[in-house]
Design a protein around this motif. Structure first.
Motif, short mmCIF file in Angstrom:
data_model
loop_
_atom_site.label_atom_id
_atom_site.label_comp_id
_atom_site.label_asym_id
_atom_site.label_seq_id
_atom_site.Cartn_x
_atom_site.Cartn_y
_atom_site.Cartn_z
N ASP A 197 0.78 -1.11 0.02
CA ASP A 197 0.12 0.08 -0.15
C ASP A 197 0.77 1.13 -0.11
O ASP A 197 0.46 2.36 -0.37
CB ASP A 197 -0.77 0.07 1.19
N ASP A 198 1.92 1.03 0.53
CA ASP A 198 3.01 2.10 0.56
C ASP A 198 4.00 2.42 -0.67
O ASP A 198 4.35 1.46 -1.30
CB ASP A 198 3.72 2.26 1.97
N LEU A 199 4.23 3.36 -0.86
CA LEU A 199 5.35 3.72 -1.74
C LEU A 199 6.73 3.17 -1.42
O LEU A 199 6.99 2.87 -0.40
CB LEU A 199 5.64 5.07 -2.11
N VAL A 200 7.42 2.22 -2.40
CA VAL A 200 8.58 1.63 -1.99
C VAL A 200 9.84 2.28 -2.21
O VAL A 200 9.85 2.73 -3.37
CB VAL A 200 8.55 0.16 -2.89
N PRO A 201 10.81 2.34 -1.59
CA PRO A 201 12.24 2.87 -1.70
C PRO A 201 12.80 2.40 -2.90
O PRO A 201 12.90 1.21 -2.93
CB PRO A 201 12.69 2.96 -0.47
N GLU A 202 13.23 3.04 -3.94
CA GLU A 202 13.82 2.35 -5.26
C GLU A 202 15.16 1.53 -4.62
O GLU A 202 15.41 0.58 -5.30
CB GLU A 202 14.16 3.54 -6.09
N ASP A 203 15.97 1.98 -3.43
CA ASP A 203 16.92 1.25 -3.22
C ASP A 203 16.81 0.04 -2.46
O ASP A 203 17.85 -0.79 -2.03
CB ASP A 203 17.88 2.33 -2.67
N ILE A 204 15.70 -0.48 -2.23
CA ILE A 204 15.35 -1.54 -1.65
C ILE A 204 15.76 -2.66 -2.63
O ILE A 204 16.20 -3.76 -2.41
CB ILE A 204 13.88 -1.73 -1.41
N ALA A 205 15.75 -2.34 -3.93
CA ALA A 205 16.36 -3.53 -4.95
C ALA A 205 17.74 -3.72 -4.76
O ALA A 205 18.05 -5.20 -4.90
CB ALA A 205 16.33 -2.63 -6.29
N ASP A 206 18.84 -2.73 -4.46
CA ASP A 206 20.01 -3.12 -4.13
C ASP A 206 20.09 -4.03 -2.86
O ASP A 206 20.92 -4.91 -3.03
CB ASP A 206 20.81 -1.70 -3.95
N THR A 207 19.22 -3.75 -1.99
CA THR A 207 19.51 -4.70 -0.87
C THR A 207 18.85 -6.04 -1.07
O THR A 207 19.58 -7.03 -0.50
CB THR A 207 18.47 -3.89 0.38
N ILE A 208 17.89 -6.38 -1.72
CA ILE A 208 17.44 -7.53 -2.08
C ILE A 208 18.60 -8.43 -2.72
O ILE A 208 18.74 -9.72 -2.66
CB ILE A 208 15.99 -7.60 -2.74
N ARG A 209 19.13 -7.67 -3.74
CA ARG A 209 20.01 -8.34 -4.92
C ARG A 209 21.18 -8.71 -3.80
O ARG A 209 21.98 -9.59 -4.55
CB ARG A 209 20.54 -7.30 -5.68
N ARG A 210 21.45 -8.52 -2.63
CA ARG A 210 22.67 -9.11 -2.13
C ARG A 210 22.60 -10.49 -1.78
O ARG A 210 23.49 -11.21 -1.50
CB ARG A 210 22.49 -8.27 -0.82
N ASN A 211 21.37 -11.12 -1.90
CA ASN A 211 21.10 -12.44 -1.59
C ASN A 211 21.88 -13.27 -2.91
O ASN A 211 21.53 -12.90 -3.95
CB ASN A 211 19.80 -12.77 -1.44
N LYS A 212 22.57 -14.34 -2.59
CA LYS A 212 23.25 -15.22 -3.69
C LYS A 212 22.08 -15.79 -4.68
O LYS A 212 22.48 -16.08 -5.84
CB LYS A 212 24.09 -16.03 -3.27
N ASN A 213 21.05 -15.94 -4.17
CA ASN A 213 19.97 -16.53 -4.99
C ASN A 213 19.08 -15.76 -5.75
O ASN A 213 18.10 -16.10 -6.43
CB ASN A 213 19.08 -17.49 -4.08
N VAL A 214 19.16 -14.37 -5.55
CA VAL A 214 18.46 -13.35 -6.15
C VAL A 214 19.03 -13.03 -7.57
O VAL A 214 20.38 -12.43 -7.53
CB VAL A 214 18.01 -12.33 -5.37
N TYR A 215 18.47 -13.06 -8.87
CA TYR A 215 18.87 -12.72 -9.88
C TYR A 215 18.86 -11.39 -10.47
O TYR A 215 19.66 -10.61 -10.99
CB TYR A 215 18.57 -13.55 -10.95
N ASN A 216 17.50 -10.93 -10.22
CA ASN A 216 17.17 -9.44 -10.36
C ASN A 216 16.02 -8.92 -9.57
O ASN A 216 15.44 -9.75 -9.14
CB ASN A 216 17.03 -9.46 -12.01
N VAL A 217 15.91 -7.59 -9.58
CA VAL A 217 14.93 -6.87 -8.85
C VAL A 217 14.34 -5.82 -9.39
O VAL A 217 15.13 -4.97 -9.78
CB VAL A 217 15.19 -6.71 -7.38
N MET A 218 13.05 -5.72 -9.59
CA MET A 218 12.47 -4.59 -10.31
C MET A 218 11.41 -3.98 -9.31
O MET A 218 10.62 -4.64 -8.87
CB MET A 218 11.80 -4.88 -11.57
N VAL A 219 11.55 -2.73 -9.20
CA VAL A 219 10.49 -2.13 -8.49
C VAL A 219 9.81 -1.24 -9.50
O VAL A 219 10.21 -0.57 -10.26
CB VAL A 219 11.26 -0.81 -7.79
N VAL A 220 8.36 -1.58 -9.26
CA VAL A 220 7.39 -0.96 -10.37
C VAL A 220 6.30 -0.01 -9.51
O VAL A 220 5.46 -0.44 -8.59
CB VAL A 220 6.37 -2.22 -10.88
N GLN A 221 6.31 1.03 -9.87
CA GLN A 221 5.26 2.24 -9.23
C GLN A 221 4.96 3.00 -10.39
O GLN A 221 5.54 3.67 -11.10
CB GLN A 221 6.17 2.95 -8.18
N MET A 222 3.44 3.00 -10.60
CA MET A 222 3.02 3.57 -11.76
C MET A 222 2.64 5.02 -11.48
O MET A 222 2.33 5.37 -10.35
CB MET A 222 1.68 2.86 -12.34
#
Length: 222
Positions: A197-222
């Motif tokens: 429900d909230d706006l998601v900070p764009e830099d959350i993608a960099d944080t999630i990418r630190r996991n070795k099993n994460v290939y890519n992260v996209m933040v989508v806010q229209m």
């Protein structure tokens, strides 16, 4: 029974003539573009059902091309999307498919290629009233409308990844409205889609990418 507002009946702000064939098409392409990293170099649209039959007369082609360049449904540049795409060096094509009929009547497959040669294929459906959903990403069945602020995580289907994503969001105080996992098969590529429900900070993608099993992260806010 789902609620239908007066805005669903009247349709969205848009470049016409059809909320299904223009506004919905533009929204599908806009959602798809937000999932591709880098600069768009080439795009191929395969059209099904009524999209395939009326895409030129209803402006579906212009709307799809406008959406893939980031134009909203009411952006007047949609009218000139062919020329704008050409001026920006984007190759594009439209392929009507009248053979495959077991699909939603307003369906399009979008093959996108960025300047690094990376490809992504999206299937979207226009649901009426300017609404749309993505139902397939790179062959994996999904269900994504982009109506909420969203995070799309491409990952290996491995233990602990979803828990890690949840932990990252919790530490930032992000409230999860919906969270779903879609996968090819056990242990292969999976997509976790988190809607908030909230706006998601764009830099959350960099944080999630630190996991070795994460290939890519996209933040989508229209």
């Amino acid at each position: 029974m789902s609620f239908i507002s007066v805005f669903d009946v009247m349709g969205p702000n848009m470049i016409g003539p059809s909320s299904s064939h223009t506004a919905g098409a533009a929204r599908i392409a806009l959602l798809a573009r937000k999932l591709l990293t880098g600069s768009l170099k080439k795009v191929e649209f395969t059209l099904y059902g009524s999209f395939a039959k009326t895409y030129h007369g209803h402006g579906t082609d212009r709307a799809l091309l406008g959406g893939i360049m980031g134009f909203a449904t009411d952006d007047v540049r949609i009218r000139d999307s062919f020329q704008i795409a050409t001026d920006n060096g984007i190759e594009y094509s439209f392929i009507p498919n009248n053979v495959e009929t077991d699909v939603h009547p307003n369906t399009v497959d979008i093959l996108m290629v960025n300047e690094e040669g990376q490809e992504m294929t999206i299937r979207g459906e226009s649901l009426g009233g300017g609404k749309a959903r993505l139902c397939r990403i790179n062959g994996v069945e999904v269900d994504f409308t982009g109506e909420y602020s969203s995070i799309v995580v491409v990952q290996k289907d491995a233990p602990g990844v979803v828990a890690y994503i949840t932990k990252c969001l919790s530490e930032l105080g992000i409230n999860i409205a919906f969270m779903r996992l879609f996968r090819e098969s056990k242990g292969n590529t999976a997509y976790t889609i988190v809607e908030s429900d909230d706006l998601v900070p764009e830099d959350i993608a960099d944080t999630i990418r630190r996991n070795k099993n994460v290939y890519n992260v996209m933040v989508v806010q229209m």
